[in-house]
Design an enzyme around this catalytic site. Structure first.
Site, PDB file in Angstrom:
ATOM      1  N   CYS A   1     -79.187   8.683 -92.122  1.00 21.23           N
ATOM      2  CA  CYS A   1     -79.146  10.019 -92.718  1.00 21.23           C
ATOM      3  C   CYS A   1     -78.403  10.021 -94.051  1.00 21.23           C
ATOM      4  O   CYS A   1     -77.310  10.579 -94.178  1.00 21.23           O
ATOM      5  CB  CYS A   1     -78.500  10.983 -91.743  1.00 21.23           C
ATOM      6  SG  CYS A   1     -79.434  11.036 -90.227  1.00 21.23           S
ATOM      7  N   GLU A   2     -78.972   9.365 -95.028  1.00 15.11           N
ATOM      8  CA  GLU A   2     -78.401   9.287 -96.374  1.00 15.11           C
ATOM      9  C   GLU A   2     -79.571   9.098 -97.336  1.00 15.11           C
ATOM     10  O   GLU A   2     -80.461   8.293 -97.057  1.00 15.11           O
ATOM     11  CB  GLU A   2     -77.533   8.039 -96.550  1.00 15.11           C
ATOM     12  CG  GLU A   2     -76.356   7.936 -95.647  1.00 15.11           C
ATOM     13  CD  GLU A   2     -75.045   8.254 -96.346  1.00 15.11           C
ATOM     14  OE1 GLU A   2     -75.036   8.545 -97.562  1.00 15.11           O
ATOM     15  OE2 GLU A   2     -74.035   8.200 -95.644  1.00 15.11           O
TER      16      GLU A   2
ATOM     17  N   GLU B   1     -67.584 -23.321-105.312  1.00 14.68           N
ATOM     18  CA  GLU B   1     -67.636 -22.337-104.219  1.00 14.68           C
ATOM     19  C   GLU B   1     -68.973 -21.596-104.222  1.00 14.68           C
ATOM     20  O   GLU B   1     -69.009 -20.367-104.328  1.00 14.68           O
ATOM     21  CB  GLU B   1     -66.499 -21.318-104.385  1.00 14.68           C
ATOM     22  CG  GLU B   1     -65.104 -21.906-104.422  1.00 14.68           C
ATOM     23  CD  GLU B   1     -64.025 -20.865-104.752  1.00 14.68           C
ATOM     24  OE1 GLU B   1     -64.372 -19.716-105.129  1.00 14.68           O
ATOM     25  OE2 GLU B   1     -62.845 -21.193-104.634  1.00 14.68           O
ATOM     26  N   PRO B   2     -70.084 -22.298-104.120  1.00 13.65           N
ATOM     27  CA  PRO B   2     -71.369 -21.596-104.180  1.00 13.65           C
ATOM     28  C   PRO B   2     -71.634 -20.825-102.889  1.00 13.65           C
ATOM     29  O   PRO B   2     -71.247 -21.260-101.810  1.00 13.65           O
ATOM     30  CB  PRO B   2     -72.382 -22.737-104.325  1.00 13.65           C
ATOM     31  CG  PRO B   2     -71.740 -23.881-103.621  1.00 13.65           C
ATOM     32  CD  PRO B   2     -70.258 -23.747-103.857  1.00 13.65           C
TER      33      PRO B   2
ATOM     34  N   GLY C   1     -71.063 -18.407-108.187  1.00  8.93           N
ATOM     35  CA  GLY C   1     -71.655 -17.470-109.131  1.00  8.93           C
ATOM     36  C   GLY C   1     -73.058 -17.757-109.615  1.00  8.93           C
ATOM     37  O   GLY C   1     -73.679 -16.898-110.253  1.00  8.93           O
TER      38      GLY C   1
ATOM     39  N   ARG D   1     -74.455 -17.589-102.817  1.00 11.33           N
ATOM     40  CA  ARG D   1     -75.820 -17.069-102.941  1.00 11.33           C
ATOM     41  C   ARG D   1     -76.855 -18.167-103.218  1.00 11.33           C
ATOM     42  O   ARG D   1     -77.940 -18.150-102.657  1.00 11.33           O
ATOM     43  CB  ARG D   1     -75.834 -16.059-104.092  1.00 11.33           C
ATOM     44  CG  ARG D   1     -77.108 -15.266-104.190  1.00 11.33           C
ATOM     45  CD  ARG D   1     -77.119 -14.378-105.437  1.00 11.33           C
ATOM     46  NE  ARG D   1     -75.871 -13.757-105.754  1.00 11.33           N
ATOM     47  CZ  ARG D   1     -75.572 -12.484-105.497  1.00 11.33           C
ATOM     48  NH1 ARG D   1     -76.458 -11.705-104.919  1.00 11.33           N
ATOM     49  NH2 ARG D   1     -74.396 -12.009-105.833  1.00 11.33           N
TER      50      ARG D   1
ATOM     51  N   ARG E   1     -77.486  -3.900 -99.965  1.00 12.59           N
ATOM     52  CA  ARG E   1     -77.530  -4.259-101.392  1.00 12.59           C
ATOM     53  C   ARG E   1     -78.346  -3.283-102.257  1.00 12.59           C
ATOM     54  O   ARG E   1     -77.889  -2.904-103.336  1.00 12.59           O
ATOM     55  CB  ARG E   1     -78.027  -5.709-101.569  1.00 12.59           C
ATOM     56  CG  ARG E   1     -77.130  -6.743-100.861  1.00 12.59           C
ATOM     57  CD  ARG E   1     -77.454  -8.177-101.249  1.00 12.59           C
ATOM     58  NE  ARG E   1     -77.038  -8.452-102.606  1.00 12.59           N
ATOM     59  CZ  ARG E   1     -77.851  -8.484-103.632  1.00 12.59           C
ATOM     60  NH1 ARG E   1     -79.143  -8.307-103.470  1.00 12.59           N
ATOM     61  NH2 ARG E   1     -77.376  -8.722-104.832  1.00 12.59           N
TER      62      ARG E   1
ATOM     63  N   TYR F   1     -75.972  -1.615-104.992  1.00 15.34           N
ATOM     64  CA  TYR F   1     -76.075  -2.160-106.353  1.00 15.34           C
ATOM     65  C   TYR F   1     -77.408  -1.848-107.005  1.00 15.34           C
ATOM     66  O   TYR F   1     -77.711  -2.402-108.060  1.00 15.34           O
ATOM     67  CB  TYR F   1     -75.960  -3.685-106.349  1.00 15.34           C
ATOM     68  CG  TYR F   1     -74.858  -4.275-105.516  1.00 15.34           C
ATOM     69  CD1 TYR F   1     -73.515  -4.065-105.836  1.00 15.34           C
ATOM     70  CD2 TYR F   1     -75.157  -5.077-104.420  1.00 15.34           C
ATOM     71  CE1 TYR F   1     -72.512  -4.642-105.068  1.00 15.34           C
ATOM     72  CE2 TYR F   1     -74.154  -5.659-103.660  1.00 15.34           C
ATOM     73  CZ  TYR F   1     -72.840  -5.432-103.988  1.00 15.34           C
ATOM     74  OH  TYR F   1     -71.847  -6.003-103.243  1.00 15.34           O
TER      75      TYR F   1
HETATM   76  N1  LLP Z   1     -65.774 -17.601-105.001  1.00  9.61           N
HETATM   77  C1  LLP Z   1     -65.190 -16.404-105.126  1.00  9.61           C
HETATM   78  C2  LLP Z   1     -63.769 -16.332-105.407  1.00  9.61           C
HETATM   79  C3  LLP Z   1     -65.964 -15.239-105.002  1.00  9.61           C
HETATM   80  O1  LLP Z   1     -65.372 -14.050-105.152  1.00  9.61           O
HETATM   81  C4  LLP Z   1     -67.354 -15.330-104.744  1.00  9.61           C
HETATM   82  C5  LLP Z   1     -68.168 -14.134-104.593  1.00  9.61           C
HETATM   83  C6  LLP Z   1     -67.911 -16.618-104.600  1.00  9.61           C
HETATM   84  C7  LLP Z   1     -67.094 -17.730-104.741  1.00  9.61           C
HETATM   85  C8  LLP Z   1     -69.366 -16.845-104.307  1.00  9.61           C
HETATM   86  O2  LLP Z   1     -70.175 -16.371-105.316  1.00  9.61           O
HETATM   87  P1  LLP Z   1     -71.753 -16.669-105.317  1.00  9.61           P
HETATM   88  O3  LLP Z   1     -71.955 -18.139-105.514  1.00  9.61           O
HETATM   89  O4  LLP Z   1     -72.299 -16.220-104.010  1.00  9.61           O
HETATM   90  O5  LLP Z   1     -72.259 -15.865-106.434  1.00  9.61           O
HETATM   91  N2  LLP Z   1     -71.871  -8.589-102.462  1.00  9.61           N
HETATM   92  C9  LLP Z   1     -72.366  -8.948-103.778  1.00  9.61           C
HETATM   93  C10 LLP Z   1     -71.780 -10.257-104.250  1.00  9.61           C
HETATM   94  C11 LLP Z   1     -70.283 -10.283-104.270  1.00  9.61           C
HETATM   95  C12 LLP Z   1     -69.730 -11.612-104.683  1.00  9.61           C
HETATM   96  C13 LLP Z   1     -68.294 -11.707-104.404  1.00  9.61           C
HETATM   97  N3  LLP Z   1     -67.694 -12.966-104.695  1.00  9.61           N
HETATM   98  C14 LLP Z   1     -73.880  -8.989-103.715  1.00  9.61           C
HETATM   99  O6  LLP Z   1     -74.454  -8.638-102.688  1.00  9.61           O
HETATM  100  O7  LLP Z   1     -74.539  -9.305-104.708  1.00  9.61           O
END
Ligand code: LLP
Length: 417
Positions: A342-343, A273-274, A239, A276, A312, A316
Site C-alpha cells: 500500500c504505497e 571489496e567487490p 564499486g 555487485r 531498489r 533509487y
Molecule cells: N566496500 C564498502 C565500504 C562499501 O560501502 C560497499 C558498498 C562495497 C564495498 C561494495 O560495493 P559494490 O562493489 O557492491 O559496488 N544499496 C545500493 C548500494 C549500496 C552500496 C553500499 N556500499 C544499491 O542497491 O545500489
C-alpha cells in the site's frame, strides 16, 4: 557466458526450467546461478592477479550463507559492516585473517566481537571511532589492526545515494586530515596501523574516478612511509558497476589494468571489496502476475513481489529489466509493474514495454543478485521470499520461505494487555 537464457521460448537457469522451480517453491523467489557466481568471482580474481591481493567479498550485497560459503571455497575473504555479517562469515568458515570491517557506526559490542575473532583489520572512519577501538582493544588486552578510511573527494558520477567518496558524504576521514589522523593513531597504545582504505561509491561506470582516487592514495602512502608509518595493506573498496540496462561498465580486466597503472608498484597487499560486480547479474527475482489493470492513463501489471522484496526501484529509481519466463505472446503494451504494497512507490518498473501478460504468467526481474534480498523487509507483514540456487540440472532452496510464525517470532504481549 549466459546462464540465464531462453530455449524454445522458455527461460532456463543453467539446465533448469525456471517455471519448474516456480511450480515447486511457489512465487515470488530469488534465483541464483552457481556457475555465474563462480565465473564472476574467478574473472575478477584473475583480473587483479598481477598484484599481491586479497578479495574480501562485500557481504552487504548478498549475505546468504550458501553464497558466502561458495566464495569462501574460492579463497575469498569478507568485507563486513556489522556484527551480524561477521557472524555469517565465521559460520561458513571465512578465515578471520581475511575479514575487514568497514562502516561509520561500529558499536563497542561489535568491535569486541571482531577483536575476539581476530579479524584482519578495522577500517576506521572517524577520530572517535579510533578511540573506541583503542578502548575496546585495551579492555581485551590486545592490539587492533587498523586502516583509516580516507575520503579522496572524488566524484564517482553515480547515483547520489550510493556515492561515498565525496567531502559531503558521511564516510571516511578527509584527505587533508588523514596524516594527522594517522599520527593520532600511532600514539594510541592498543592500535596497530597496517593499512590505508577507501571506497568511492558503488555502480561506478568509468575507470577514471578509480584511477584519480588510487593515485591520491598512493601519494598518501608515500607520505606516511616517509614519516615511518609502515603500510602493508591498501584496501581499494568495491564499486565496479554492472549492466542493468544499456550501461557499459569497464570489464574487470580494464579495472585490473587501471590498478596496475596507479598502485601496481607499491609494495603492499591490495584488498578489493567487490559486491555487485560478482553477484548482481547472477540472480533474478521471479514473480507471478496477479492482475492486469488497463486504465485510461496507465496500465498496471500487478505482481506478487513488492518493494519489500526488492526496494531498489522505489529507493533509487533503479532500473531492472523484466522478462517473461515463457515467451508465448507476440502482442505488447506499455505498463507499470507494481506490487501489492500500500504505497505508490511500490513499483518494479515504470512505463515499460512488455508482453501483453495475463494473470498467472511468470516474470523475471533481472540483475537481482545484489542489494536485493539483503534489503528485503517484512513491510505489510509479508513473509520474506525464498532464495534458490541452481547448479547444473539441480536446484537447492538456500533460504526457505518465511511463514506466518516467522513473522511474529520474537514478539510478545505484556501481561497487562
Ligand atoms: N566496500 C564498502 C565500504 C562499501 O560501502 C560497499 C558498498 C562495497 C564495498 C561494495 O560495493 P559494490 O562493489 O557492491 O559496488 N544499496 C545500493 C548500494 C549500496 C552500496 C553500499 N556500499 C544499491 O542497491 O545500489
Amino acid at each position: 557466458m549466459h546462464h540465464f537464457f531462453y530455449h524454445d521460448g522458455h527461460m532456463f537457469c543453467e539446465e533448469v526450467l525456471v517455471s519448474s522451480i516456480a511450480e515447486s517453491v511457489g512465487t515470488p523467489f530469488y534465483l541464483y546461478s552457481h556457475a555465474t557466481l563462480k565465473h564472476h568471482f574467478i574473472t575478477f580474481n584473475k583480473a587483479v592477479s598481477d598484484v599481491p591481493h586479497l578479495i574480501c567479498f562485500s557481504a552487504k550485497s548478498n549475505s546468504n550463507l550458501a553464497i558466502l560459503k561458495l566464495f569462501a571455497s574460492l579463497g575469498s575473504g569478507l568485507d563486513i559492516v556489522s556484527g551480524g555479517e561477521l557472524y555469517r562469515g565465521l559460520k561458513v568458515g571465512i578465515p578471520p585473517h581475511k575479514i575487514v570491517y568497514s562502516g561509520v557506526g561500529k558499536r563497542e559490542d561489535e568491535i569486541e566481537f571482531a577483536l575476539k575473532s581476530s579479524i584482519l583489520m578495522f577500517n576506521i572512519e572517524s577520530f572517535q571511532e579510533l578511540e573506541a577501538v583503542n578502548r575496546c582493544a585495551k579492555r581485551l588486552k590486545t592490539r587492533a589492526q587498523i586502516a583509516l578510511r580516507v575520503n579522496p573527494d572524488i566524484d564517482p558520477r553515480t547515483h547520489p545515494y550510493i556515492s561515498t567518496g565525496l567531502k559531503k558524504n558521511k564516510f571516511g576521514i578527509c584527505m587533508n586530515e588523514a596524516k594527522e589522523a594517522y599520527q593520532a593513531a600511532r600514539r594510541l597504545s592498543h592500535i596497530k596501523i597496517i593499512g590505508v582504505d577507501c571506497h568511492i561509491g558503488s555502480q561506478v561506470l568509468d575507470v577514471e574516478p578509480f584511477m584519480d582516487a588510487f593515485k591520491r592514495l598512493k601519494r598518501l602512502i608515500e607520505d606516511l612511509q616517509s614519516t615511518g608509518i609502515e603500510i602493508r595493506y591498501l584496501d581499494l573498496g568495491g564499486g565496479l558497476g554492472i549492466t542493468y540496462d544499456h550501461e557499459l561498465p569497464p570489464h574487470p580486466n580494464e579495472y585490473g589494468k587501471a590498478i596496475l597503472k596507479t598502485v601496481g608498484d607499491i609494495p603492499v597487499t591490495l584488498i578489493f571489496e567487490p559486491g555487485r560486480v560478482i553477484v548482481g547479474n547472477a540472480g533474478i527475482l521471479v514473480t507471478r502476475v496477479l492482475y492486469v489493470k488497463i486504465g485510461e492513463k496507465k496500465n498496471f501489471i500487478i505482481v506478487d513481489a513488492g518493494m519489500n522484496d526488492l526496494i531498489r526501484p522505489a529507493l533509487y529509481d533503479a532500473y531492472h529489466a523484466i522478462n517473461p519466463v515463457k515467451k508465448d505472446k507476440d502482442a505488447t503494451f506499455i505498463a507499470d509493474v507494481v506490487g501489492p504494497i500500500c504505497e505508490s512507490s511500490d513499483f518494479l518498473a515504470k512505463d515499460r514495454r512488455l508482453p501483453r501478460v495475463e494473470p498467472g504468467d511468470l516474470l523475471a526481474v533481472m540483475s537481482a543478485g545484489a542489494y536485493s534480498f539483503t534489503m528485503a523487509s517484512n513491510y505489510n507483514s509479508r513473509p520474506r521470499v525464498p532464495e534458490v540456487m541452481v547448479k547444473k540440472d539441480q536446484f537447492y532452496v538456500i533460504r526457505k520461505r518465511e511463514d506466518y510464525e516467522d513473522l511474529i517470532a520474537g514478539e510478545s504481549i505484556p501481561e497487562f494487555l
